[in-house]
Design an enzyme around this catalytic site. Structure first.
Site, PDB file in Angstrom:
ATOM      1  N   ARG A 235       0.849  -1.191   0.000  1.00  0.00           N
ATOM      2  CA  ARG A 235       0.000   0.000   0.000  1.00  0.00           C
ATOM      3  C   ARG A 235       0.882   1.238   0.000  1.00  0.00           C
ATOM      4  O   ARG A 235       1.922   1.297   0.665  1.00  0.00           O
ATOM      5  CB  ARG A 235      -0.923   0.011   1.230  1.00  0.00           C
ATOM      6  CG  ARG A 235      -2.138  -0.911   1.080  1.00  0.00           C
ATOM      7  CD  ARG A 235      -3.067  -0.417  -0.014  1.00  0.00           C
ATOM      8  NE  ARG A 235      -4.248  -1.243  -0.190  1.00  0.00           N
ATOM      9  CZ  ARG A 235      -4.369  -2.198  -1.099  1.00  0.00           C
ATOM     10  NH1 ARG A 235      -3.356  -2.479  -1.902  1.00  0.00           N
ATOM     11  NH2 ARG A 235      -5.504  -2.877  -1.219  1.00  0.00           N
ATOM     12  N   GLU A 264      -2.434   8.804  -5.219  1.00  0.00           N
ATOM     13  CA  GLU A 264      -2.805   8.159  -6.484  1.00  0.00           C
ATOM     14  C   GLU A 264      -3.969   8.909  -7.125  1.00  0.00           C
ATOM     15  O   GLU A 264      -4.940   9.235  -6.429  1.00  0.00           O
ATOM     16  CB  GLU A 264      -3.184   6.693  -6.243  1.00  0.00           C
ATOM     17  CG  GLU A 264      -2.019   5.870  -5.706  1.00  0.00           C
ATOM     18  CD  GLU A 264      -2.339   4.374  -5.571  1.00  0.00           C
ATOM     19  OE1 GLU A 264      -3.467   3.968  -5.927  1.00  0.00           O
ATOM     20  OE2 GLU A 264      -1.461   3.624  -5.131  1.00  0.00           O
ATOM     21  N   HIS A 283      -0.814   0.970 -10.004  1.00  0.00           N
ATOM     22  CA  HIS A 283      -1.664   0.174  -9.112  1.00  0.00           C
ATOM     23  C   HIS A 283      -2.437  -0.893  -9.901  1.00  0.00           C
ATOM     24  O   HIS A 283      -3.663  -0.994  -9.823  1.00  0.00           O
ATOM     25  CB  HIS A 283      -2.636   1.080  -8.347  1.00  0.00           C
ATOM     26  CG  HIS A 283      -3.089   0.483  -7.049  1.00  0.00           C
ATOM     27  ND1 HIS A 283      -3.370   1.234  -5.932  1.00  0.00           N
ATOM     28  CD2 HIS A 283      -3.323  -0.811  -6.678  1.00  0.00           C
ATOM     29  CE1 HIS A 283      -3.760   0.443  -4.941  1.00  0.00           C
ATOM     30  NE2 HIS A 283      -3.743  -0.798  -5.371  1.00  0.00           N
TER      31      HIS A 283
END
Length: 322
Positions: A235, A264, A283
């Protein structure tokens, strides 16, 4: 046992067909799919279980709720509110639904760094022929040491795959006490700083929790040897990107591969985009997984267990968020 399960908005778009399939598979379950927050609040007043996110303004209506199924393996920041942590509801998550794909993506990143592919990719774009054959241009995986930080399902699979390349794999984990197949050693979390200086490759798979937030900051990255590679597929908030940039710029890291980030999308002006020693993916480590069907399988099994009064899969320690 007869009970009511509420599918909380805005999950419906990804749950096409799930309510009917659950009701057909588990006698006694009634699935409600409210389309608005107001309708969800009304549905929760008599619900025994729910799927989705429960912010405080909805949780206050869940007077008899006993089980909440989180829709992801690691829900986004803010999911585990103080109100949810204090509530007696049991929370389960969707962990181990894309272990294989994330592990494969991780191995692709490790191999790319070890063989210098980020630099060659930029050379190709510039039509530049610049072979590197000097000692140290490639990290030979046989004989190298990889440190896997977080030895859950994904970390364990990453270690197993790295072992197939002849890499010596050691692990650090806050819960696990026995080394999984392929691991030469497994250490408790408080051993991390003593192990980092010996690693050629560091792979971070830990979830975002109050303990892991910002765990890889400048002082901790400074413990790595300058020839080491650093990979994060866990993460984003676990790694301080400014510290990563500074370490690369100062030559204190050989290269990094990141799939997750503090912010992000990663802003287009971020200096990591331009670095030849960084490999960035947006991601996507779980891409290729039949994720919806795997998540449905977890939900269905837990619905069956809840109806039978059996222990649920993937119960979360709410205070630690995982």
């Amino acid at each position: 046992m007869t009970f009511t399960l509420v599918m909380l908005p805005p999950q419906q778009a990804a749950l096409a067909g799930w309510p009917a399939r659950l009701e057909a598979a588990v006698p006694g379950v009634r699935v409600l799919v409210p389309e608005t927050a107001t309708a969800a609040a009304a549905a929760l007043s008599d619900a025994d279980a729910a799927h989705g996110a429960l912010p405080p303004e909805l949780l206050v209506h869940a007077r008899r709720l006993r089980w909440l199924q989180a829709p992801q393996a690691a829900p986004p920041p803010g999911f585990y509110t103080p109100e949810l942590i204090a509530h007696p509801v049991i929370v389960t998550n969707m962990r181990d639904t894309y272990t294989d794909q994330v592990a494969h993506h991780t191995l692709a990143m490790v191999l790319a760094l070890a063989r210098g592919l980020p630099r060659y990719g930029r050379d190709q774009t510039a039509a530049r022929w610049d072979p590197r054959m000097e000692p140290g241009a490639v990290l030979a995986l046989p004989g190298a040491t990889a440190l896997v930080v977080g030895v859950g399902a994904i970390g364990a699979e990453v270690g197993r795959l790295l072992t197939a390349f002849g890499t010596r794999v050691i692990g650090v984990d806050g819960r696990r006490t026995e080394a999984p197949p392929g691991f030469a050693e497994l250490h408790p979390a408080d051993a991390l700083d003593t192990l980092l200086p010996a690693a050629d490759i560091v792979v971070v798979t830990v979830p975002h929790t109050p303990v892991t937030e910002g765990m890889f900051d400048a002082p901790r990255l400074a413990l790595l040897r300058p020839s080491a590679f650093f990979v994060n597929i866990g993460r984003g908030p676990t790694v301080v990107l400014d510290a990563v940039v500074a370490a690369l710029a100062a030559g204190r890291l050989a290269g990094v591969a990141l799939d997750v980030y503090e912010t992000e999308p990663l802003p287009p002006e971020h200096p990591l985009w331009a670095r030849p020693d960084a490999l960035l993916t947006p991601h996507v480590a779980s891409a290729g997984t039949p994720a919806d069907e795997r998540r449905f399988a977890v939900l269905l099994e837990n619905v069956r267990r809840f109806a039978a009064g059996d222990p649920l899969l993937n119960v979360v320690d709410k205070a630690s968020w995982h």
